[in-house]
Design a protein around this motif. Structure first.
Motif, PDB file in Angstrom:
ATOM      1  N   ALA A  18      42.338  95.420 -14.607  1.00 27.61           N
ATOM      2  CA  ALA A  18      43.234  94.342 -14.168  1.00 27.61           C
ATOM      3  C   ALA A  18      43.428  94.413 -12.652  1.00 27.61           C
ATOM      4  O   ALA A  18      43.425  93.383 -11.971  1.00 27.61           O
ATOM      5  CB  ALA A  18      44.573  94.432 -14.883  1.00 27.61           C
ATOM      6  N   TRP A  19      43.556  95.624 -12.108  1.00 24.12           N
ATOM      7  CA  TRP A  19      43.756  95.763 -10.671  1.00 24.12           C
ATOM      8  C   TRP A  19      42.502  95.338  -9.890  1.00 24.12           C
ATOM      9  O   TRP A  19      42.619  94.817  -8.788  1.00 24.12           O
ATOM     10  CB  TRP A  19      44.163  97.184 -10.321  1.00 24.12           C
ATOM     11  CG  TRP A  19      44.454  97.309  -8.858  1.00 24.12           C
ATOM     12  CD1 TRP A  19      43.771  98.040  -7.929  1.00 24.12           C
ATOM     13  CD2 TRP A  19      45.491  96.647  -8.121  1.00 24.12           C
ATOM     14  NE1 TRP A  19      44.314  97.873  -6.677  1.00 24.12           N
ATOM     15  CE2 TRP A  19      45.370  97.020  -6.766  1.00 24.12           C
ATOM     16  CE3 TRP A  19      46.509  95.755  -8.476  1.00 24.12           C
ATOM     17  CZ2 TRP A  19      46.233  96.551  -5.779  1.00 24.12           C
ATOM     18  CZ3 TRP A  19      47.364  95.287  -7.484  1.00 24.12           C
ATOM     19  CH2 TRP A  19      47.213  95.683  -6.161  1.00 24.12           C
ATOM     20  N   GLU A  20      41.322  95.526 -10.472  1.00 25.70           N
ATOM     21  CA  GLU A  20      40.100  95.066  -9.811  1.00 25.70           C
ATOM     22  C   GLU A  20      40.142  93.557  -9.576  1.00 25.70           C
ATOM     23  O   GLU A  20      39.503  93.059  -8.659  1.00 25.70           O
ATOM     24  CB  GLU A  20      38.856  95.429 -10.634  1.00 25.70           C
ATOM     25  CG  GLU A  20      38.474  96.878 -10.524  1.00 25.70           C
ATOM     26  CD  GLU A  20      37.220  97.206 -11.329  1.00 25.70           C
ATOM     27  OE1 GLU A  20      36.333  96.335 -11.465  1.00 25.70           O
ATOM     28  OE2 GLU A  20      37.145  98.335 -11.824  1.00 25.70           O
ATOM     29  N   LEU A  21      40.880  92.841 -10.389  1.00 18.25           N
ATOM     30  CA  LEU A  21      41.076  91.411 -10.187  1.00 18.25           C
ATOM     31  C   LEU A  21      42.259  91.163  -9.247  1.00 18.25           C
ATOM     32  O   LEU A  21      42.123  90.506  -8.219  1.00 18.25           O
ATOM     33  CB  LEU A  21      41.315  90.708 -11.525  1.00 18.25           C
ATOM     34  CG  LEU A  21      41.678  89.222 -11.438  1.00 18.25           C
ATOM     35  CD1 LEU A  21      40.567  88.420 -10.769  1.00 18.25           C
ATOM     36  CD2 LEU A  21      41.989  88.678 -12.821  1.00 18.25           C
ATOM     37  N   TYR A  22      43.423  91.686  -9.596  1.00 19.58           N
ATOM     38  CA  TYR A  22      44.649  91.393  -8.843  1.00 19.58           C
ATOM     39  C   TYR A  22      44.633  91.955  -7.427  1.00 19.58           C
ATOM     40  O   TYR A  22      45.234  91.370  -6.527  1.00 19.58           O
ATOM     41  CB  TYR A  22      45.881  91.911  -9.597  1.00 19.58           C
ATOM     42  CG  TYR A  22      46.382  90.933 -10.614  1.00 19.58           C
ATOM     43  CD1 TYR A  22      47.320  89.973 -10.269  1.00 19.58           C
ATOM     44  CD2 TYR A  22      45.897  90.937 -11.915  1.00 19.58           C
ATOM     45  CE1 TYR A  22      47.775  89.047 -11.196  1.00 19.58           C
ATOM     46  CE2 TYR A  22      46.342  90.023 -12.852  1.00 19.58           C
ATOM     47  CZ  TYR A  22      47.289  89.084 -12.474  1.00 19.58           C
ATOM     48  OH  TYR A  22      47.730  88.158 -13.390  1.00 19.58           O
ATOM     49  N   TYR A 152      40.701  85.462 -18.320  1.00 27.79           N
ATOM     50  CA  TYR A 152      39.557  85.961 -17.552  1.00 27.79           C
ATOM     51  C   TYR A 152      39.311  87.445 -17.859  1.00 27.79           C
ATOM     52  O   TYR A 152      38.166  87.847 -18.125  1.00 27.79           O
ATOM     53  CB  TYR A 152      39.815  85.767 -16.059  1.00 27.79           C
ATOM     54  CG  TYR A 152      38.734  86.359 -15.185  1.00 27.79           C
ATOM     55  CD1 TYR A 152      37.576  85.651 -14.899  1.00 27.79           C
ATOM     56  CD2 TYR A 152      38.871  87.638 -14.646  1.00 27.79           C
ATOM     57  CE1 TYR A 152      36.581  86.196 -14.099  1.00 27.79           C
ATOM     58  CE2 TYR A 152      37.886  88.189 -13.846  1.00 27.79           C
ATOM     59  CZ  TYR A 152      36.746  87.465 -13.574  1.00 27.79           C
ATOM     60  OH  TYR A 152      35.762  88.016 -12.783  1.00 27.79           O
ATOM     61  N   LEU A 153      40.365  88.247 -17.836  1.00 27.44           N
ATOM     62  CA  LEU A 153      40.213  89.689 -18.083  1.00 27.44           C
ATOM     63  C   LEU A 153      39.690  89.968 -19.486  1.00 27.44           C
ATOM     64  O   LEU A 153      38.822  90.831 -19.672  1.00 27.44           O
ATOM     65  CB  LEU A 153      41.546  90.414 -17.845  1.00 27.44           C
ATOM     66  CG  LEU A 153      41.984  90.503 -16.389  1.00 27.44           C
ATOM     67  CD1 LEU A 153      43.455  90.930 -16.301  1.00 27.44           C
ATOM     68  CD2 LEU A 153      41.101  91.484 -15.616  1.00 27.44           C
ATOM     69  N   LEU A 154      40.199  89.245 -20.474  1.00 28.62           N
ATOM     70  CA  LEU A 154      39.735  89.450 -21.854  1.00 28.62           C
ATOM     71  C   LEU A 154      38.291  88.985 -22.015  1.00 28.62           C
ATOM     72  O   LEU A 154      37.501  89.619 -22.730  1.00 28.62           O
ATOM     73  CB  LEU A 154      40.664  88.749 -22.839  1.00 28.62           C
ATOM     74  CG  LEU A 154      42.076  89.348 -22.924  1.00 28.62           C
ATOM     75  CD1 LEU A 154      42.973  88.475 -23.790  1.00 28.62           C
ATOM     76  CD2 LEU A 154      42.039  90.784 -23.426  1.00 28.62           C
ATOM     77  N   ASN A 158      35.246  91.450 -23.153  1.00 27.52           N
ATOM     78  CA  ASN A 158      34.352  91.140 -24.278  1.00 27.52           C
ATOM     79  C   ASN A 158      32.894  91.065 -23.828  1.00 27.52           C
ATOM     80  O   ASN A 158      32.002  91.498 -24.543  1.00 27.52           O
ATOM     81  CB  ASN A 158      34.781  89.838 -24.946  1.00 27.52           C
ATOM     82  CG  ASN A 158      36.096  89.987 -25.692  1.00 27.52           C
ATOM     83  OD1 ASN A 158      36.487  91.090 -26.100  1.00 27.52           O
ATOM     84  ND2 ASN A 158      36.816  88.901 -25.849  1.00 27.52           N
ATOM     85  N   ALA A 159      32.649  90.520 -22.630  1.00 29.92           N
ATOM     86  CA  ALA A 159      31.285  90.431 -22.119  1.00 29.92           C
ATOM     87  C   ALA A 159      30.715  91.823 -21.863  1.00 29.92           C
ATOM     88  O   ALA A 159      29.532  92.082 -22.133  1.00 29.92           O
ATOM     89  CB  ALA A 159      31.259  89.615 -20.836  1.00 29.92           C
ATOM     90  N   ASN A 160      31.552  92.730 -21.373  1.00 33.10           N
ATOM     91  CA  ASN A 160      31.102  94.091 -21.096  1.00 33.10           C
ATOM     92  C   ASN A 160      30.922  94.913 -22.360  1.00 33.10           C
ATOM     93  O   ASN A 160      30.172  95.889 -22.378  1.00 33.10           O
ATOM     94  CB  ASN A 160      32.069  94.807 -20.150  1.00 33.10           C
ATOM     95  CG  ASN A 160      32.028  94.217 -18.756  1.00 33.10           C
ATOM     96  OD1 ASN A 160      31.032  93.633 -18.345  1.00 33.10           O
ATOM     97  ND2 ASN A 160      33.115  94.361 -18.032  1.00 33.10           N
TER      98      ASN A 160
END
Length: 162
Positions: A18-22, A152-154, A158-160
């Protein structure tokens, strides 16, 4: 007149993800894409995503305003250890309605290794003679950001996993 609005959401992704995004400029891109047409445009004015970075945003007008609202916000605090980021409006936007401060704070708090809480907060200060402008402040922007980023995070999780 000082006030604040809070909104928290729990997300089933690790706090680091989450922090990689925020904690990066990626947040602006995700918010612009996810909240279009409310957020019409986000442009990098200066900086690389660290403290001092300035973005110019064009957003749908708040109640009582005419036409889109254009403003600049500056990253004033980024603490990668505590996972806290703060941005402040430094030009235009709500400052034109008598606000002397409009700050958005993001905090990512680890709950366990696979989940976190994202705490969003708006802090504002408005001149006494413009106190009625405080009614423009709601949790809606925070709810929108939380909804878009959670999705987006979910999706990334799921993609990973595949």
């Amino acid at each position: 007149m000082f006030g604040q609005v809070l909104y928290d959401v729990e997300v089933d992704v690790p706090a680091g993800d989450a922090w990689e995004l925020y904690g990066t400029l990626q947040l602006a891109k995700v918010v612009q894409e996810g909240l279009s047409p409310m957020v019409e445009k986000v442009e990098l004015v200066e900086g690389d995503g660290g403290v001092g970075t300035v973005l110019e945003l064009t957003v749908a007008p708040p109640p009582g305003a005419q036409g889109p609202m254009i403003y600049k916000e500056k990253f004033t605090k980024i603490d990668n250890e505590k996972r806290i980021k703060e941005t402040e409006v430094v030009e235009g936007g709500l400052l034109d309605f008598g606000f002397t401060l409009y700050r958005i704070c993001f905090e990512v708090v680890e709950k366990d290794k696979d989940s976190c809480a994202i705490k969003l907060k708006i802090e504002y200060d408005v001149k006494e003679e413009a106190a009625s402008s405080a009614s423009m402040i709601t949790s809606k922007p925070l709810e929108g950001i939380a909804s878009v980023t959670t999705s987006y995070l979910l999706k990334m999780k799921n993609a990973n996993a595949n």
